[in-house]
Design a protein around this motif. Structure first.
Motif, PDB file in Angstrom:
ATOM      1  N   ASN A 172       0.917  -1.275  -0.089  1.00 34.83           N
ATOM      2  CA  ASN A 172       0.079  -0.053   0.026  1.00 34.83           C
ATOM      3  C   ASN A 172       0.797   1.307  -0.049  1.00 34.83           C
ATOM      4  N   LYS A 173       1.004   1.913  -1.018  1.00 30.72           N
ATOM      5  CA  LYS A 173       1.812   3.110  -1.194  1.00 30.72           C
ATOM      6  C   LYS A 173       0.995   4.167  -1.085  1.00 30.72           C
ATOM      7  N   ASP A 174      -0.354   4.218  -0.582  1.00 30.59           N
ATOM      8  CA  ASP A 174      -1.270   5.304  -0.748  1.00 30.59           C
ATOM      9  C   ASP A 174      -1.685   5.871   0.683  1.00 30.59           C
ATOM     10  N   VAL A 175      -1.023   6.771   1.347  1.00 28.63           N
ATOM     11  CA  VAL A 175      -1.148   6.762   2.751  1.00 28.63           C
ATOM     12  C   VAL A 175      -2.714   7.239   3.119  1.00 28.63           C
ATOM     13  N   ASP A 176      -3.436   7.995   2.163  1.00 28.16           N
ATOM     14  CA  ASP A 176      -4.975   8.191   2.474  1.00 28.16           C
ATOM     15  C   ASP A 176      -5.758   6.947   2.260  1.00 28.16           C
ATOM     16  N   ALA A 177      -5.385   5.897   1.617  1.00 29.07           N
ATOM     17  CA  ALA A 177      -6.019   4.479   1.738  1.00 29.07           C
ATOM     18  C   ALA A 177      -5.733   3.848   3.057  1.00 29.07           C
ATOM     19  N   PHE A 206       3.806   0.531   2.606  1.00 24.43           N
ATOM     20  CA  PHE A 206       5.284   0.997   2.004  1.00 24.43           C
ATOM     21  C   PHE A 206       5.557   2.499   2.079  1.00 24.43           C
ATOM     22  N   PHE A 207       5.887   2.691   3.415  1.00 29.01           N
ATOM     23  CA  PHE A 207       6.092   4.081   3.779  1.00 29.01           C
ATOM     24  C   PHE A 207       7.762   4.398   3.134  1.00 29.01           C
ATOM     25  N   ILE A 214       5.405  10.481   4.878  1.00 30.36           N
ATOM     26  CA  ILE A 214       5.676   9.828   6.117  1.00 30.36           C
ATOM     27  C   ILE A 214       5.325  10.635   7.382  1.00 30.36           C
ATOM     28  N   ALA A 215       5.237  11.996   7.138  1.00 31.85           N
ATOM     29  CA  ALA A 215       4.607  13.029   8.200  1.00 31.85           C
ATOM     30  C   ALA A 215       3.342  12.667   8.277  1.00 31.85           C
ATOM     31  N   LYS A 216       2.572  12.550   7.489  1.00 28.75           N
ATOM     32  CA  LYS A 216       0.940  12.298   7.600  1.00 28.75           C
ATOM     33  C   LYS A 216       0.623  11.047   8.026  1.00 28.75           C
ATOM     34  N   ALA A 219       1.469  11.209  11.833  1.00 33.27           N
ATOM     35  CA  ALA A 219       0.590  11.968  12.413  1.00 33.27           C
ATOM     36  C   ALA A 219      -0.614  10.880  12.861  1.00 33.27           C
ATOM     37  N   THR A 220      -1.008  10.305  11.946  1.00 35.46           N
ATOM     38  CA  THR A 220      -2.251   9.473  11.911  1.00 35.46           C
ATOM     39  C   THR A 220      -2.125   8.348  12.999  1.00 35.46           C
ATOM     40  N   LEU A 221      -0.994   7.975  13.054  1.00 31.02           N
ATOM     41  CA  LEU A 221      -0.541   6.329  13.771  1.00 31.02           C
ATOM     42  C   LEU A 221      -0.546   7.031  15.219  1.00 31.02           C
ATOM     43  N   LYS A 222       0.128   8.556  15.413  1.00 29.03           N
ATOM     44  CA  LYS A 222       0.131   8.912  16.683  1.00 29.03           C
ATOM     45  C   LYS A 222      -1.490   9.224  17.230  1.00 29.03           C
TER      46      LYS A 222
END
Length: 377
Positions: A172-177, A206-207, A214-216, A219-222
């Motif tokens: 998964n290369k799509d952070v929004d997904a 796939f970060f 990576i910043a997004k 922030a989401t994981l935190k």
């Protein structure tokens, strides 16, 4: 050791490229608080664990031998997971793992007494949503056996386990997904997650892909961790070793049947199995899409459809020429086999200093021993 003297086929792991990925992993950990455990099912070449260990928190497994390998050669946290344990499996690893994750409520009930007091107990959940390019690799596919479906859960189980694992991403290369999947999990399981100590989101994120935000992700994981009061884990495999390793092969013949085929001294079925399983063509370093000379890069196995790719080159290929099959670390060395009695690739690492270090090589005796151990008269 001089690279030009190495006999093909061989894998060459590049330490500098590996560190580039690991620095991104380090940054993600710093901004998110997530812990990262290496997925040994993807990459278990422990000869380079000295490079990886300072950046990650441990390893995770899909079978008992991987648990042992992680415990012995990686250290840190050792996570044990299997789609189906036997009692012997559980007893074999209960004393050496930090977390044991069961795939079903029935396996948890059958074996938890062996694990309690030794390791943190976890359960895999299946949220029914996923991100995967092919159905074969989709954990939420129809009739999936992977994890407990939401409508099958006995909610009392959350009172007696420490954490849960979700694994529903594949490259998964799509952070929004990924964020959408996290949101779906939070909505579906949130009240239960609030009772737990940890949540693993598995692998397939796939970060380290070029341009990934990576910043997004951090922030989401935190935010997820803070919302539910849990320690977050990811289980990267490909993300750590992508674009670090070439499989180096030699052209041994060129044949023609409407198209020219360059036969190399390697095979997808034996040395790069996912190329065959997922029908995903390999990439050749020496190729040029605009080149005038097209070749099928064919293997030397007897399987008719065993080929690495179709590629174009600026100049005609020649027998004896070496080709570099790129991005050949993930799900390659862990799947090597002796099909056709082909010579198995040696494994090397090119250190940042430029030195070439031999990690392993294989010969006829390894092939023979893999099939029987007694003398043949």
């Amino acid at each position: 050791m001089n690279k030009s003297l190495l006999k093909t086929p061989y894998f060459m792991i590049n330490e500098s490229k590996l560190i580039e990925n690991l620095e991104k992993a380090k940054h993600l950990k710093e901004i998110s608080g997530v812990k990262l455990v290496l997925a040994l099912k993807c990459f278990s070449t422990w000869g380079v664990f000295d490079i990886i260990k300072p950046y990650l928190d441990g390893s995770t497994s899909s079978g008992p031998f991987e648990v042992k390998l992680g415990h012995e050669t990686f250290g840190g946290e050792t996570h044990a997971y299997s789609v189906g344990y036997t009692e012997d499996d559980v007893r074999e690893v209960a004393d050496i793992c930090d977390k044991m994750i069961f795939n079903s409520q029935s396996q948890l009930a059958a074996y938890r007494h062996i694990v309690e007091g030794k390791a943190s107990l976890g359960l895999r959940l299946n949220p029914g949503v996923s991100y995967a390019g092919q159905d074969l690799a989709n954990p939420a596919r129809k009739y999936s056996r992977l994890g407990v479906q939401a409508d099958h859960i006995d909610t009392s189980v959350f009172e007696s386990i420490d954490g849960v694992m979700f694994h529903m991403n594949c490259e998964n290369k799509d952070v929004d997904a990924f964020i959408a999947l996290l949101d779906a999990i939070s909505e579906q399981f949130g009240e239960h997650l609030n009772k737990l100590d940890w949540v693993s989101m598995g692998g397939g994120v796939f970060f380290t892909w070029p341009g990934y935000d990576i910043a997004k992700l951090g922030a989401t994981l935190k935010a997820f961790s803070d919302k539910h009061g849990v320690q977050m884990y990811l289980e990267p495999g490909e993300a750590i070793i992508t674009k670090t390793t070439d499989l180096v092969v030699t052209v041994v013949d060129i044949v023609e049947n409407d198209k020219k085929t360059a036969i190399v001294n390697s095979a997808t079925e034996a040395h790069r199995l996912d190329t065959l399983i997922y029908d995903e063509p390999a990439s050749i370093l020496e190729a040029n899409p605009e080149g005038e000379h097209e070749y099928v890069i064919g293997s030397c196995s007897c399987l008719a459809g065993d080929q690495f790719c179709v590629a174009n080159f600026d100049e005609p290929l020649k027998v004896g020429q070496q080709l570099h099959i790129m991005d050949s670390a993930g799900y390659t060395m862990v799947k090597l086999n002796w099909f056709n009695g082909l010579k198995m690739p040696s494994i090397y690492c090119e250190r940042s200093s430029g030195n070439i270090e031999k990690l392993n090589e294989f010969g006829y005796e390894d092939f023979k021993r893999s099939l029987s151990q007694w003398s043949v008269s």
